[in-house]
Design a protein around this motif. Structure first.
Motif, PDB file in Angstrom:
ATOM      1  N   UNK A  70      -7.993 -24.406 -34.821  1.00 19.06           N
ATOM      2  CA  UNK A  70      -8.154 -24.163 -36.251  1.00 19.06           C
ATOM      3  C   UNK A  70      -8.389 -22.691 -36.534  1.00 19.06           C
ATOM      4  N   UNK A  71      -9.232 -22.042 -35.732  1.00 16.80           N
ATOM      5  CA  UNK A  71      -9.499 -20.618 -35.915  1.00 16.80           C
ATOM      6  C   UNK A  71      -8.220 -19.809 -35.707  1.00 16.80           C
ATOM      7  N   UNK A  72      -7.440 -20.174 -34.697  1.00 19.78           N
ATOM      8  CA  UNK A  72      -6.173 -19.483 -34.448  1.00 19.78           C
ATOM      9  C   UNK A  72      -5.249 -19.596 -35.658  1.00 19.78           C
ATOM     10  N   UNK A  73      -5.178 -20.772 -36.246  1.00 19.66           N
ATOM     11  CA  UNK A  73      -4.349 -20.956 -37.436  1.00 19.66           C
ATOM     12  C   UNK A  73      -4.856 -20.095 -38.593  1.00 19.66           C
ATOM     13  N   UNK A  74      -6.170 -20.021 -38.755  1.00 21.49           N
ATOM     14  CA  UNK A  74      -6.746 -19.213 -39.819  1.00 21.49           C
ATOM     15  C   UNK A  74      -6.445 -17.735 -39.655  1.00 21.49           C
ATOM     16  N   UNK A  75      -6.545 -17.242 -38.428  1.00 23.57           N
ATOM     17  CA  UNK A  75      -6.235 -15.837 -38.171  1.00 23.57           C
ATOM     18  C   UNK A  75      -4.750 -15.552 -38.422  1.00 23.57           C
ATOM     19  N   UNK A  76      -3.903 -16.517 -38.052  1.00 26.83           N
ATOM     20  CA  UNK A  76      -2.469 -16.356 -38.300  1.00 26.83           C
ATOM     21  C   UNK A  76      -2.179 -16.310 -39.795  1.00 26.83           C
ATOM     22  N   UNK A  77      -2.847 -17.159 -40.575  1.00 29.01           N
ATOM     23  CA  UNK A  77      -2.659 -17.146 -42.023  1.00 29.01           C
ATOM     24  C   UNK A  77      -3.075 -15.811 -42.632  1.00 29.01           C
ATOM     25  N   UNK A  78      -4.046 -15.136 -41.991  1.00 26.69           N
ATOM     26  CA  UNK A  78      -4.498 -13.830 -42.475  1.00 26.69           C
ATOM     27  C   UNK A  78      -3.608 -12.700 -41.992  1.00 26.69           C
ATOM     28  N   UNK A  79      -2.559 -13.031 -41.215  1.00 31.22           N
ATOM     29  CA  UNK A  79      -1.575 -12.045 -40.821  1.00 31.22           C
ATOM     30  C   UNK A  79      -1.577 -11.623 -39.374  1.00 31.22           C
ATOM     31  N   UNK A  80      -2.526 -12.121 -38.588  1.00 29.48           N
ATOM     32  CA  UNK A  80      -2.610 -11.706 -37.192  1.00 29.48           C
ATOM     33  C   UNK A  80      -1.504 -12.332 -36.345  1.00 29.48           C
ATOM     34  N   UNK A  81      -1.110 -11.615 -35.303  1.00 31.46           N
ATOM     35  CA  UNK A  81      -0.315 -12.199 -34.228  1.00 31.46           C
ATOM     36  C   UNK A  81      -1.295 -12.908 -33.313  1.00 31.46           C
ATOM     37  N   UNK A  82      -1.106 -14.200 -33.115  1.00 33.49           N
ATOM     38  CA  UNK A  82      -2.088 -15.013 -32.397  1.00 33.49           C
ATOM     39  C   UNK A  82      -1.564 -15.398 -31.031  1.00 33.49           C
ATOM     40  N   UNK A  83      -2.426 -15.235 -30.021  1.00 33.88           N
ATOM     41  CA  UNK A  83      -2.110 -15.676 -28.662  1.00 33.88           C
ATOM     42  C   UNK A  83      -3.004 -16.863 -28.349  1.00 33.88           C
ATOM     43  N   UNK A  84      -2.371 -18.021 -28.151  1.00 30.77           N
ATOM     44  CA  UNK A  84      -3.103 -19.229 -27.783  1.00 30.77           C
ATOM     45  C   UNK A  84      -3.331 -19.250 -26.282  1.00 30.77           C
ATOM     46  N   UNK A  85      -4.439 -19.870 -25.889  1.00 32.99           N
ATOM     47  CA  UNK A  85      -4.792 -19.932 -24.475  1.00 32.99           C
ATOM     48  C   UNK A  85      -5.354 -21.306 -24.130  1.00 32.99           C
ATOM     49  N   UNK A  86      -5.047 -21.759 -22.931  1.00 37.96           N
ATOM     50  CA  UNK A  86      -5.593 -22.997 -22.401  1.00 37.96           C
ATOM     51  C   UNK A  86      -5.072 -23.161 -20.986  1.00 37.96           C
ATOM     52  N   UNK A  87      -5.506 -24.211 -20.322  1.00 33.53           N
ATOM     53  CA  UNK A  87      -5.019 -24.446 -18.961  1.00 33.53           C
ATOM     54  C   UNK A  87      -3.837 -25.410 -18.944  1.00 33.53           C
ATOM     55  N   UNK A  88      -3.703 -26.229 -19.982  1.00 34.34           N
ATOM     56  CA  UNK A  88      -2.608 -27.187 -20.079  1.00 34.34           C
ATOM     57  C   UNK A  88      -1.446 -26.522 -20.818  1.00 34.34           C
ATOM     58  N   UNK A  89      -0.417 -26.107 -20.085  1.00 37.80           N
ATOM     59  CA  UNK A  89       0.684 -25.353 -20.684  1.00 37.80           C
ATOM     60  C   UNK A  89       1.440 -26.163 -21.732  1.00 37.80           C
ATOM     61  N   UNK A  90       1.658 -27.443 -21.465  1.00 35.41           N
ATOM     62  CA  UNK A  90       2.402 -28.253 -22.425  1.00 35.41           C
ATOM     63  C   UNK A  90       1.630 -28.393 -23.734  1.00 35.41           C
ATOM     64  N   UNK A  91       0.324 -28.670 -23.634  1.00 40.99           N
ATOM     65  CA  UNK A  91      -0.482 -28.814 -24.845  1.00 40.99           C
ATOM     66  C   UNK A  91      -0.518 -27.497 -25.627  1.00 40.99           C
ATOM     67  N   UNK A  92      -0.629 -26.374 -24.908  1.00 44.55           N
ATOM     68  CA  UNK A  92      -0.662 -25.076 -25.575  1.00 44.55           C
ATOM     69  C   UNK A  92       0.664 -24.784 -26.271  1.00 44.55           C
ATOM     70  N   UNK A  93       1.764 -25.138 -25.613  1.00 41.16           N
ATOM     71  CA  UNK A  93       3.080 -24.925 -26.216  1.00 41.16           C
ATOM     72  C   UNK A  93       3.244 -25.787 -27.467  1.00 41.16           C
TER      73      UNK A  93
END
Length: 257
Positions: A25-48
């Motif tokens: 949710x925070x990543x989505x909020x930062x993206x809405x404010x104009x940021x380029x967002x890098x998602x991170x996790x250990x599960x590549x499929x879920x992150x994709x």
């Protein structure tokens, strides 16, 4: 204009543990404010899948995925370097990765204790230090550590989580003491009880849910949307003189007895 203070256009934000829940949710909020967002996790499929969902929810959003284990220093260093190669550096770091384990301290194994502290506290030290090296060199950067009401309060059966989140508050202060003079702002957000996929069983439990709503002056569970404004604020120029603070977003829970 005041609105320009909250504009994150041109900034790169890494959010750890962001394939679901609060981090997503925070990543989505930062993206809405104009940021380029890098998602991170250990599960590549879920992150994709989270990346694709973010792009669909925020048309035109720049979103990438870099997967690494936030508790493994070598992976952290390599992952941060990969982000720098792709995007030219990290302007905003949100240390969100973490989990909770419920068990009496009498029954809790040392291994599980250390696992929670490593994931919820040590990871913020490892990722924060690695990212901050370049932020200090550039003379600017924002670090937001996701804390909890357990930063301030305690409940039975979650001792390692409480210890980790309490430690994260003082790690935020330690980062401020060492890096604020180099142009960094380091702060924390402490959510109250937030309804997410991971807490859905608790939300559905009438007894526990009744305790939460009764204990919270606002009279409700929080939603992930309640965290977006605070996250954008702390990531933006609007918070340029805010440092070492923990912003409790808990409906008033920590303000009352």
């Amino acid at each position: 204009m005041v609105s320009e203070l909250f504009d994150l256009t041109g900034r790169v934000a890494l959010v750890t543990g962001s394939s679901r829940g609060i981090g997503n949710a925070v990543a989505n909020g930062l993206a809405e404010a104009g940021a380029t967002v890098v998602l991170n996790g250990r599960d590549r499929q879920r992150a994709a899948e989270a990346r694709d969902a973010l792009r669909a929810a925020v048309p035109g959003a720049e979103c990438d995925v870099v997967c690494f284990d936030v508790t493994a220093e070598t992976e952290v260093v390599e992952g941060v370097a990969e982000i720098a190669d792709r995007h030219g550096g990290i302007d905003v770091l949100v240390n969100n990765a973490g989990f909770q384990h419920r068990e009496s301290m009498f029954d809790l194994s040392v291994e599980r204790w250390e696992e929670v502290l490593r994931t919820d506290l040590t990871s913020a030290f490892l990722v924060g230090r690695t990212v901050a090296r370049d932020m200090v060199r550039r003379g600017s950067g924002r670090i937001i550590n996701i804390c909890s009401v357990q930063t301030e309060l305690a409940r039975p059966s979650i001792a390692p989580y409480t210890a980790a989140k309490g430690g994260l508050r003082n790690l935020t202060r330690a980062m401020t003491a060492e890096w604020a003079g180099s142009g960094l702002q380091i702060n924390g957000i402490a959510p109250g009880y937030i309804a997410t996929e991971l807490t859905s069983a608790l939300v559905a439990d009438p007894e526990f849910s009744g305790w939460v709503t009764g204990r919270t002056p606002a009279g409700r569970w929080g939603s992930t949307d309640d965290l977006l404004g605070p996250a954008v604020f702390l990531a933006s120029d609007a918070a340029s003189f805010v440092n070492g603070q923990i912003l409790f977003v808990d409906g008033g829970m920590t303000a009352v007895v």
